[in-house]
Design a protein around this motif. Structure first.
Motif, mmCIF file in Angstrom:
data_model
loop_
_atom_site.group_PDB
_atom_site.id
_atom_site.type_symbol
_atom_site.label_atom_id
_atom_site.label_comp_id
_atom_site.label_asym_id
_atom_site.label_seq_id
_atom_site.Cartn_x
_atom_site.Cartn_y
_atom_site.Cartn_z
ATOM 1 N N PHE A 92 -5.516 9.977 14.217
ATOM 2 C CA PHE A 92 -6.380 8.997 13.559
ATOM 3 C C PHE A 92 -5.560 8.033 12.708
ATOM 4 N N ALA A 93 -4.255 7.997 12.919
ATOM 5 C CA ALA A 93 -3.382 7.069 12.198
ATOM 6 C C ALA A 93 -3.766 5.638 12.578
ATOM 7 N N PRO A 94 -3.403 4.647 11.762
ATOM 8 C CA PRO A 94 -3.741 3.258 12.090
ATOM 9 C C PRO A 94 -3.293 2.878 13.504
ATOM 10 N N GLY A 95 -4.231 2.337 14.276
ATOM 11 C CA GLY A 95 -3.949 1.906 15.634
ATOM 12 C C GLY A 95 -4.276 2.934 16.698
ATOM 13 N N HIS A 96 -4.683 4.120 16.293
ATOM 14 C CA HIS A 96 -4.973 5.182 17.253
ATOM 15 C C HIS A 96 -6.488 5.384 17.349
ATOM 16 N N ALA A 97 -6.947 6.600 17.434
ATOM 17 C CA ALA A 97 -8.377 6.874 17.598
ATOM 18 C C ALA A 97 -9.157 6.483 16.338
ATOM 19 N N LEU A 98 -10.374 6.016 16.542
ATOM 20 C CA LEU A 98 -11.251 5.628 15.432
ATOM 21 C C LEU A 98 -11.937 6.870 14.884
ATOM 22 N N HIS A 99 -11.783 7.101 13.604
ATOM 23 C CA HIS A 99 -12.415 8.249 12.958
ATOM 24 C C HIS A 99 -13.869 7.905 12.643
ATOM 25 N N LEU A 100 -14.739 8.895 12.713
ATOM 26 C CA LEU A 100 -16.164 8.691 12.440
ATOM 27 C C LEU A 100 -16.390 8.108 11.043
ATOM 28 N N ILE A 101 -15.660 8.587 10.059
ATOM 29 C CA ILE A 101 -15.822 8.076 8.692
ATOM 30 C C ILE A 101 -15.393 6.613 8.619
ATOM 31 N N GLN A 102 -14.324 6.268 9.301
ATOM 32 C CA GLN A 102 -13.843 4.882 9.345
ATOM 33 C C GLN A 102 -14.911 3.984 9.962
ATOM 34 N N ALA A 103 -15.531 4.434 11.035
ATOM 35 C CA ALA A 103 -16.597 3.659 11.685
ATOM 36 C C ALA A 103 -17.795 3.498 10.760
ATOM 37 N N ARG A 104 -18.174 4.551 10.069
ATOM 38 C CA ARG A 104 -19.329 4.483 9.168
ATOM 39 C C ARG A 104 -19.060 3.590 7.963
ATOM 40 N N LEU A 105 -17.857 3.686 7.392
ATOM 41 C CA LEU A 105 -17.535 2.846 6.236
ATOM 42 C C LEU A 105 -17.507 1.370 6.611
ATOM 43 N N SER A 106 -16.972 1.045 7.779
ATOM 44 C CA SER A 106 -16.946 -0.359 8.200
ATOM 45 C C SER A 106 -18.365 -0.864 8.476
ATOM 46 N N ALA A 107 -19.221 -0.006 9.008
ATOM 47 C CA ALA A 107 -20.607 -0.399 9.256
ATOM 48 C C ALA A 107 -21.388 -0.561 7.953
ATOM 49 N N ALA A 108 -21.006 0.184 6.927
ATOM 50 C CA ALA A 108 -21.715 0.139 5.645
ATOM 51 C C ALA A 108 -21.294 -1.038 4.772
ATOM 52 N N THR A 109 -20.252 -1.774 5.183
ATOM 53 C CA THR A 109 -19.779 -2.924 4.403
ATOM 54 C C THR A 109 -19.731 -4.164 5.309
ATOM 55 N N PRO A 110 -20.896 -4.641 5.735
ATOM 56 C CA PRO A 110 -20.941 -5.732 6.708
ATOM 57 C C PRO A 110 -20.386 -7.057 6.203
ATOM 58 N N ALA A 111 -20.344 -7.281 4.914
ATOM 59 C CA ALA A 111 -19.841 -8.551 4.380
ATOM 60 C C ALA A 111 -18.334 -8.700 4.559
ATOM 61 N N GLU A 112 -17.641 -7.620 4.853
ATOM 62 C CA GLU A 112 -16.184 -7.669 4.966
ATOM 63 C C GLU A 112 -15.683 -7.917 6.396
ATOM 64 N N TRP A 113 -16.577 -8.078 7.352
ATOM 65 C CA TRP A 113 -16.175 -8.409 8.727
ATOM 66 C C TRP A 113 -15.775 -9.876 8.788
ATOM 67 N N VAL A 114 -14.739 -10.178 9.547
ATOM 68 C CA VAL A 114 -14.272 -11.550 9.737
ATOM 69 C C VAL A 114 -14.342 -11.857 11.230
ATOM 70 N N ASP A 115 -14.995 -12.964 11.582
ATOM 71 C CA ASP A 115 -15.072 -13.369 12.984
ATOM 72 C C ASP A 115 -13.747 -13.971 13.426
ATOM 73 N N ALA A 116 -13.361 -13.663 14.661
ATOM 74 C CA ALA A 116 -12.098 -14.170 15.197
ATOM 75 C C ALA A 116 -12.216 -14.356 16.706
#
Length: 116
Positions: free
Chosen positions: A30-54
């Motif tokens: 689960f190191a950076p760049g490898h498999a996505l951890h469930l907690i990482q997915a949930r935290l990113s989903a819980a902070t929608p204002a921090e997504w940047v479109d690219a």
């Protein structure tokens, strides 16, 4: 009589482990760049204002590198992922990047990325 076992602390064991994505198998880290951890997915989903479109500028399938250009600031960001993100995008693909939790969103797919 049993042979005494030498105890290895957890840190030494982790340092010797190698991710299976190097061998073309699913990520086992689960190191950076490898498999996505469930907690990482949930935290990113819980902070929608921090997504940047690219937009994807270019990809390097051999090295797993995806080069992005942010929509608003036109900032160039290079990310690496060993679990196949580079195979899901091509130049011109719209994506979103969560900078704090290092998650790349490609449609409904989420990838753990290493920025650099």
């Amino acid at each position: 009589m049993s042979t005494p076992h030498r105890h290895l602390p957890p840190l030494q064991v982790r340092e010797r482990a190698a991710c299976m994505c190097v061998h073309g198998v699913s990520c086992s880290s689960f190191a950076p760049g490898h498999a996505l951890h469930l907690i990482q997915a949930r935290l990113s989903a819980a902070t929608p204002a921090e997504w940047v479109d690219a937009i994807v500028e270019q990809t390097d399938a051999e090295n797993g590198v995806v080069v992005l250009r942010t929509v608003i600031a036109a900032e160039r960001i290079e990310v690496w992922n060993g679990s196949g993100a580079v195979h899901e995008v091509s130049a011109g693909t719209p994506v979103a990047l969560h900078g704090r939790y290092n998650v790349l969103a490609v449609g409904p797919l989420r990838f753990n990325v290493l920025q650099g």
